[in-house]
Design an enzyme around this catalytic site. Structure first.
Site, PDB file in Angstrom:
ATOM      1  N   GLU A  25      23.689 -35.833  12.413  1.00 52.08           N
ATOM      2  CA  GLU A  25      22.688 -35.528  11.955  1.00 52.08           C
ATOM      3  C   GLU A  25      21.807 -34.539  12.942  1.00 52.08           C
ATOM      4  OE1 GLU A  25      22.057 -32.664   8.683  1.00 52.08           O
ATOM      5  OE2 GLU A  25      23.755 -33.616   9.653  1.00 52.08           O
ATOM      6  N   CYS A  50      27.217 -42.043   6.525  1.00 50.70           N
ATOM      7  CA  CYS A  50      25.662 -41.838   6.676  1.00 50.70           C
ATOM      8  C   CYS A  50      24.970 -42.972   6.180  1.00 50.70           C
ATOM      9  CB  CYS A  50      25.759 -40.188   6.483  1.00 50.70           C
ATOM     10  SG  CYS A  50      24.139 -40.291   6.212  1.00 50.70           S
ATOM     11  N   LYS A  88      35.316 -41.161   8.720  1.00 52.37           N
ATOM     12  CA  LYS A  88      34.360 -41.856   9.228  1.00 52.37           C
ATOM     13  C   LYS A  88      33.880 -42.861   7.896  1.00 52.37           C
ATOM     14  CE  LYS A  88      31.278 -42.398  12.524  1.00 52.37           C
ATOM     15  NZ  LYS A  88      30.343 -42.052  13.075  1.00 52.37           N
ATOM     16  N   ASN A  93      33.633 -47.266  17.076  1.00 57.18           N
ATOM     17  CA  ASN A  93      32.533 -46.278  17.628  1.00 57.18           C
ATOM     18  C   ASN A  93      31.569 -47.149  17.480  1.00 57.18           C
ATOM     19  OD1 ASN A  93      30.187 -44.581  14.864  1.00 57.18           O
ATOM     20  ND2 ASN A  93      30.942 -44.285  17.273  1.00 57.18           N
ATOM     21  N   GLY A  94      30.311 -46.901  17.902  1.00 58.51           N
ATOM     22  CA  GLY A  94      29.336 -47.360  17.572  1.00 58.51           C
ATOM     23  C   GLY A  94      29.094 -48.493  19.415  1.00 58.51           C
ATOM     24  N   GLU A  95      28.051 -48.772  19.552  1.00 59.49           N
ATOM     25  CA  GLU A  95      27.338 -49.428  20.489  1.00 59.49           C
ATOM     26  C   GLU A  95      28.206 -49.236  22.757  1.00 59.49           C
ATOM     27  OE1 GLU A  95      24.042 -51.093  21.431  1.00 59.49           O
ATOM     28  OE2 GLU A  95      24.533 -50.001  19.607  1.00 59.49           O
ATOM     29  N   GLY A 126      28.804 -41.292  20.564  1.00 59.10           N
ATOM     30  CA  GLY A 126      28.200 -40.544  19.490  1.00 59.10           C
ATOM     31  C   GLY A 126      27.458 -40.639  20.699  1.00 59.10           C
ATOM     32  N   ARG A 127      25.800 -41.528  20.253  1.00 53.60           N
ATOM     33  CA  ARG A 127      24.022 -41.857  20.816  1.00 53.60           C
ATOM     34  C   ARG A 127      24.568 -41.562  22.472  1.00 53.60           C
ATOM     35  NH1 ARG A 127      21.702 -46.506  18.943  1.00 53.60           N
ATOM     36  NH2 ARG A 127      24.167 -47.246  18.523  1.00 53.60           N
TER      37      ARG A 127
END
Length: 329
Positions: free
Chosen positions: A9, A98, A139, A199-201, A223-224
């Site tokens: 977002e 979220c 998700k 997902n994640g890290e 993502g990041r």
């Protein structure tokens, strides 16, 4: 292995989706969430958040885009899901992850992980409304306060008819603090049959491989990590070496004049500063560039800085920088 570009977002808008999918390596993208409360939203809302709908639901480089919906009312989510499909979305994704306080206070996003029955009702209503042949996905996080309902939540989503499930390997309370608990995804996978995307890290190829090993999942969502290293998906696939800083700078410069579907990048100064916040994780030069432009408010001033030769690192311009490992690897 499928690699998905995560919804973020206020960060991964259609301009960023276009840029990252042109760099390549992604199988599909998920939009920023469309907030559904108590009405069928007008078409303009979908076109604003997902202008790719005017291009058969594809980014200019041909990568499918899936609209994500966030809300708590099954019937309204179902109606809006049908609208998204009719407009050309490649399936519909439901947001149960979220962590934003404002969203959770209005009973949206991760707070629904306290209520497996609510998850079932939402997914079931959407699945019944969306024509067969179009995917309904979700998700989630591992939980809200803790992980005690992780398996039950995933089973509710599966039993309601979802086609796949992306899991961010932390609870809402854990936020984005390392590590990511990939082994908990494996525990969920052992108790479900639904295809799962981990997902994640995931910041490096080594992170991706360790995530796959611990989560028992081949498919991953970035993502990041993709913002910190724009060609991370290609690096994970073994197609490329990490981008050099000079290549990253060129992307930042390209972003200044970016136009897609008749819409130019908005709030360029703020977006570049935001992006540099992610890039500094992998590129030390990003921090010094941020310090140089942080007080600038005009796009042309930032472009002028970006266009200057990076003499300090000119000899290294064709070589990737050492990539840092992260907790959770």
């Amino acid at each position: 292995m499928k690699i998905v570009l995560a919804p973020m977002e206020g960060v991964v808008d259609h301009l960023m989706r276009d840029m990252l999918t042109q760099v390549g390596g992604f199988d599909h993208c998920v939009t920023e969430f469309v907030r559904v409360v108590d009405q069928l939203l007008p078409q303009k809302v979908y076109y604003r958040l997902c202008p790719e709908l005017r291009n058969q639901g594809l980014t200019p480089s041909g990568v499918p885009v899936k609209v994500q919906l966030l809300g708590q009312e099954p019937d309204w989510l179902a109606e809006n899901a049908v609208r998204a499909i009719e407009l050309g979305s490649h399936g519909v994704d439901l947001n149960f992850g979220c962590p934003a306080k404002t969203v959770n206070k209005s009973k949206g996003g991760a707070v629904l992980l306290k209520e497996p029955d609510a998850l079932y009702s939402i997914v079931s209503a959407v699945r019944k409304a969306v024509p067969q042949g179009h995917q309904v996905t979700a998700k989630m996080r591992l939980g809200f306060d803790d992980k005690s309902l992780a398996i039950e939540n995933a089973q509710a989503i599966e039993q309601a008819g979802a086609d796949s499930l992306a899991i961010h390997a932390r609870t809402k309370v854990e936020g984005y603090k390392p590590p990511a608990y990939w082994q908990h995804i494996a525990l969920i996978k052992a108790h479900t049959q639904i295809p799962i995307i981990a997902n994640g890290e995931i910041w490096t190829k080594a992170n991706a491989q360790q995530c796959q090993l611990e989560s028992h999942c081949q498919d991953i969502m970035l993502g990041r990590g993709a913002l910190a290293m724009p060609n991370l998906a290609q690096v994970i696939r073994g197609n490329q070496q990490p981008m050099s800083w000079q290549q990253v700078k060129q992307l930042l410069l390209d972003y200044s004049g970016y136009e897609i579907f008749g819409d130019k990048g908005r709030y360029y100064p703020n977006r570049i500063k935001q992006w540099l916040g992610y890039l500094k994780v992998q590129y030390s030069e990003a921090q010094s560039l941020f310090l140089t432009i942080r007080s600038m408010t005009r796009s042309e001033d930032i472009v002028a800085v970006l266009a200057q030769p990076d003499t300090e690192h000119a000899s290294e311009s064709n070589n990737p920088l050492p990539i840092r490992e992260h907790s959770g690897a």
